[in-house]
Design an enzyme around this catalytic site. Structure first.
Site, mmCIF file in Angstrom:
data_model
loop_
_atom_site.group_PDB
_atom_site.id
_atom_site.type_symbol
_atom_site.label_atom_id
_atom_site.label_comp_id
_atom_site.label_asym_id
_atom_site.label_seq_id
_atom_site.Cartn_x
_atom_site.Cartn_y
_atom_site.Cartn_z
ATOM 1 N N CYS A 140 5.954 3.244 7.196
ATOM 2 C CA CYS A 140 5.437 4.260 6.372
ATOM 3 C C CYS A 140 3.918 4.026 6.097
ATOM 4 C CB CYS A 140 5.901 4.537 4.956
ATOM 5 S SG CYS A 140 6.620 3.144 4.362
ATOM 6 N N LYS A 150 22.942 5.225 -0.340
ATOM 7 C CA LYS A 150 23.190 5.631 1.109
ATOM 8 C C LYS A 150 22.308 5.285 2.146
ATOM 9 C CE LYS A 150 22.154 9.393 3.630
ATOM 10 N NZ LYS A 150 22.290 8.939 4.761
ATOM 11 N N GLU A 196 9.242 7.463 -2.105
ATOM 12 C CA GLU A 196 8.245 6.500 -1.173
ATOM 13 C C GLU A 196 8.278 7.273 0.137
ATOM 14 O OE1 GLU A 196 6.888 4.838 1.385
ATOM 15 O OE2 GLU A 196 8.381 2.875 0.857
ATOM 16 N N GLU A 205 2.359 12.216 10.779
ATOM 17 C CA GLU A 205 2.586 11.161 10.739
ATOM 18 C C GLU A 205 3.603 10.863 11.958
ATOM 19 O OE1 GLU A 205 5.901 9.800 8.204
ATOM 20 O OE2 GLU A 205 5.092 7.850 7.814
HETATM 21 P P1 NDP Z 1 14.776 11.507 6.566
HETATM 22 O O1 NDP Z 1 13.862 11.765 5.414
HETATM 23 O O2 NDP Z 1 15.567 12.776 7.016
HETATM 24 O O3 NDP Z 1 15.645 10.062 6.153
HETATM 25 C C1 NDP Z 1 15.519 9.299 5.068
HETATM 26 C C2 NDP Z 1 16.981 9.381 4.225
HETATM 27 O O4 NDP Z 1 17.332 10.445 3.829
HETATM 28 C C3 NDP Z 1 17.995 9.066 5.169
HETATM 29 O O5 NDP Z 1 19.084 8.160 4.762
HETATM 30 C C4 NDP Z 1 18.574 10.379 5.455
HETATM 31 O O6 NDP Z 1 20.085 10.313 5.926
HETATM 32 C C5 NDP Z 1 18.672 11.006 4.099
HETATM 33 N N1 NDP Z 1 18.639 12.452 4.028
HETATM 34 C C6 NDP Z 1 18.184 13.500 5.065
HETATM 35 N N2 NDP Z 1 18.378 14.590 4.452
HETATM 36 C C7 NDP Z 1 18.620 14.498 3.261
HETATM 37 C C8 NDP Z 1 18.884 15.531 2.293
HETATM 38 N N3 NDP Z 1 18.840 16.758 2.444
HETATM 39 N N4 NDP Z 1 19.117 15.075 0.837
HETATM 40 C C9 NDP Z 1 19.168 13.639 0.683
HETATM 41 N N5 NDP Z 1 19.189 12.822 1.826
HETATM 42 C C10 NDP Z 1 18.866 13.144 3.007
HETATM 43 O O7 NDP Z 1 13.709 10.858 7.633
HETATM 44 P P2 NDP Z 1 14.330 10.928 9.249
HETATM 45 O O8 NDP Z 1 15.268 9.971 9.584
HETATM 46 O O9 NDP Z 1 14.840 12.375 9.722
HETATM 47 O O10 NDP Z 1 12.942 10.947 9.866
HETATM 48 C C11 NDP Z 1 11.954 11.823 10.171
HETATM 49 C C12 NDP Z 1 10.550 11.615 10.040
HETATM 50 O O11 NDP Z 1 10.260 11.231 8.732
HETATM 51 C C13 NDP Z 1 10.157 10.138 10.794
HETATM 52 O O12 NDP Z 1 9.778 10.797 12.141
HETATM 53 C C14 NDP Z 1 8.967 9.658 10.127
HETATM 54 O O13 NDP Z 1 7.855 10.496 10.275
HETATM 55 C C15 NDP Z 1 9.452 10.047 8.427
HETATM 56 N N6 NDP Z 1 10.113 8.915 8.040
HETATM 57 C C16 NDP Z 1 9.316 8.104 7.125
HETATM 58 C C17 NDP Z 1 9.916 7.108 6.550
HETATM 59 C C18 NDP Z 1 9.144 6.277 5.358
HETATM 60 O O14 NDP Z 1 9.577 5.030 5.191
HETATM 61 N N7 NDP Z 1 8.119 6.744 4.760
HETATM 62 C C19 NDP Z 1 11.326 6.667 6.685
HETATM 63 C C20 NDP Z 1 11.998 7.366 7.777
HETATM 64 C C21 NDP Z 1 11.344 8.383 8.205
HETATM 65 P P3 NDP Z 1 20.317 10.315 7.589
HETATM 66 O O15 NDP Z 1 19.276 9.682 8.178
HETATM 67 O O16 NDP Z 1 21.530 9.776 7.544
HETATM 68 O O17 NDP Z 1 20.222 11.628 8.203
#
Ligand code: NDP
Length: 496
Positions: A305, A197, A271, A402
């Site tokens: 990240c 996904k 990660e 972060e």
């Molecule tokens: P999320 O952790 O919500 O998103 C990462 C992925 O997980 C997306 O595909 C998201 O879907 C999906 N997801 C969300 N909720 C669930 C769930 N309950 N079960 C399974 N999958 C889920 O990150 P955000 O986009 O909300 O970002 C929020 C914060 O996270 C950022 O501000 C940043 O600080 C951090 N972040 C860190 C990352 C990294 O690489 N370490 C990457 C992204 C964010 P969808 O996007 O479609 O909601």
């Protein structure tokens, strides 16, 4: 885009040279009006009929409509992956699996420009980054893992290993294609099938990759790509026929997934976030260190990240270094991500922009001083200027949380011990950077820093042969290298 300079730096304009934009053409990219879910080798509709829009964050204009996968659709995708695992992929010799991976890699190279433009349109990152970093690295991950597919018994001698079966993979919005490549390539090389996904705001390059996967005639169901938001991700996590999970994203969602996986004793790699220290000693090559710090925090708008988001600079050079840094920041071009001269593109979404803004305001309220360059920002779209916060205390939110945006937080130190103490004073542990001329100091620090990846006199260097992953709240498990490969295999008759 406006771009001014501080008093004692020369600008192009001072020499009578006008800045000319160099906009990458979008003519190669054919964005469809609507995208289906990629299940069992075909693009199909959702059982619920639901869909959502994906926007260009630099204009706020919709790019396309994407299908939202319901839990029934996820079930269809998992079943397809399960059948395909038994019918084709598990039985296929490694050398044949490798051929498919090599083909995907070559298609990515052939269509690199198209992918890069689409990545920039959907995600807001500068074209020079999607072109020079995301695409070459995504292809490199498929090439590297293709090489392992028929050599797994040599990679792990004396061990009898087998694939897990169906893998559930959930990826974030900051490196949409690259994260898909990081996850798919090792899973497929090891003989697993996948339901992946992409993130809601950046699904388009994963869907273009689905077209590539179809074009290389990968057996149907080996890779399924389902689009949707958190609920779709959750349906993958909870599905009883998924045999292993791999997630990249926020620590908060990572913890939810871990809870679910633990209940079912499911193998998991996480990660997650980071708050990397970037440590500059007084004897470092300071001009290079300035460039390293700029790259460390402003690459991909700081949506990284492992971004070097906490600058720890030795007190004796702090004023000089911050001054050099601010002058360099004045020269960064913020604006149209399709312009090949752009250094900092658009913030990925309104939600992320609001989060960055809120955290910077919290930093100022807690007493930090803020530096922003004098560049102007485009009217439409989501933008945040490169920002430096000084006078930050360890207890401030901006030093602990972060921000995931183009915001650098600065603290000082006097001794190596103090630098180490401050660097490790975080719940995260993904990466760190050290700048000094002394090799012995690099080794001393690297042995004691609690970070999964440590760069010395450089930053943000990635290679598929090199394992990447974190400690503490940055997650566990490694991606890349043989360690990353091992996560996609288990002992025959048992867990990994
Ligand atoms: P999320 O952790 O919500 O998103 C990462 C992925 O997980 C997306 O595909 C998201 O879907 C999906 N997801 C969300 N909720 C669930 C769930 N309950 N079960 C399974 N999958 C889920 O990150 P955000 O986009 O909300 O970002 C929020 C914060 O996270 C950022 O501000 C940043 O600080 C951090 N972040 C860190 C990352 C990294 O690489 N370490 C990457 C992204 C964010 P969808 O996007 O479609 O909601």
């Amino acid at each position: 885009m406006g771009n001014s300079n501080s008093k004692d730096e020369s600008s192009l304009e001072d020499f009578g040279i006008e800045y000319a934009s160099a906009i990458e053409s979008t003519s190669l990219v054919n964005i469809k009006d609507k995208y289906g879910l990629f299940i069992d080798g075909n693009f199909v509709d959702s059982s619920s009929g639901k869909s959502f829009k994906t926007l260009n964050p630099s204009t706020e204009k919709p790019l396309s409509v994407v299908t939202e996968a319901s839990s029934d659709d996820v079930d269809r995708a998992v079943r397809s992956a399960s059948v395909s695992y038994e019918k084709y992929w598990k039985k296929m010799p490694g050398a044949d699996r490798a051929r498919y991976l090599f083909r995907i890699a070559r298609h990515l190279q052939e269509r690199a420009r198209e992918f890069a433009v689409l990545e920039t349109l959907d995600g807001g990152k500068p074209i020079k980054e999607s072109r020079d970093v995301d695409l070459p690295l995504a292809a490199a991950h498929f090439f590297y893992h293709a090489g392992w597919a028929d050599k797994l018994e040599y990679a792990f001698p004396q061990r009898k290993l087998e694939p897990h079966g169906v893998i559930g993979q959930i990826i974030p919005w900051n490196f949409p294609l690259l994260m898909a490549a990081w996850k798919l390539a090792p899973a497929l090389a090891c003989g697993n099938t996948v339901v992946l996904k992409p993130a809601e705001t950046t699904p388009l390059t994963a869907l273009l990759l689905a077209e590539v996967i179809r074009d290389v005639d990968l057996p149907p169901g080996v890779v399924n790509i389902v689009t949707g938001a958190g609920e779709t991700g959750s349906a993958i996590v909870e599905h009883p026929e998924v045999n292993k999970l791999a997630f990249t994203g926020s620590t908060e969602v990572g913890k939810l997934i871990q809870r679910s996986a633990v209940k079912r004793n499911l193998p998991l790699t996480l990660e997650l976030g980071g708050k990397a220290p970037h440590i500059i000693f007084e004897d470092a090559a300071l001009d290079q260190a300035v460039e390293g710090v700029i790259n460390g925090i402003f690459f991909n708008q700081g949506h990284v990240c492992c971004a070097g988001s906490r600058l720890l600079v030795q007190e004796s050079i702090a004023d000089y270094f911050i001054d050099r840094l601010q002058k360099r920041i004045e020269l960064l071009r913020v604006g149209n991500p399709l312009d090949k001269n752009t250094d900092i593109g658009a913030i990925n979404s309104l939600a992320q922009l609001e989060r960055i803004d809120q955290l910077v305001k919290a930093g100022i309220d807690e007493g930090a001083e803020v530096f922003k360059p004098s560049c102007s920002l485009p009217e439409n779209g989501y933008w945040y200027p490169p920002t430096v916060l000084t006078g930050v205390q360890q207890s401030h939110r901006v030093a602990r949380e972060e921000i995931f945006g183009p915001v650098l937080v600065v603290q000082t130190f006097r001794t190596a011990e103090e630098a180490l103490e401050k660097a490790n004073n975080t719940p995260y542990g993904l990466s760190a950077g050290i700048w000094t001329e002394k090799g012995s100091l690099i080794h001393w620090m690297a042995e004691r820093l609690r970070a999964g990846v440590i760069w010395a006199n450089t930053f943000n260097k990635f290679d598929p042969t090199s394992p990447f992953g974190g400690y503490k709240e940055s997650g566990f498990g490694r991606e890349g290298g043989m360690q990353g490969l091992a996560a996609y295999l288990k002992n025959s008759g048992g867990n990994s």
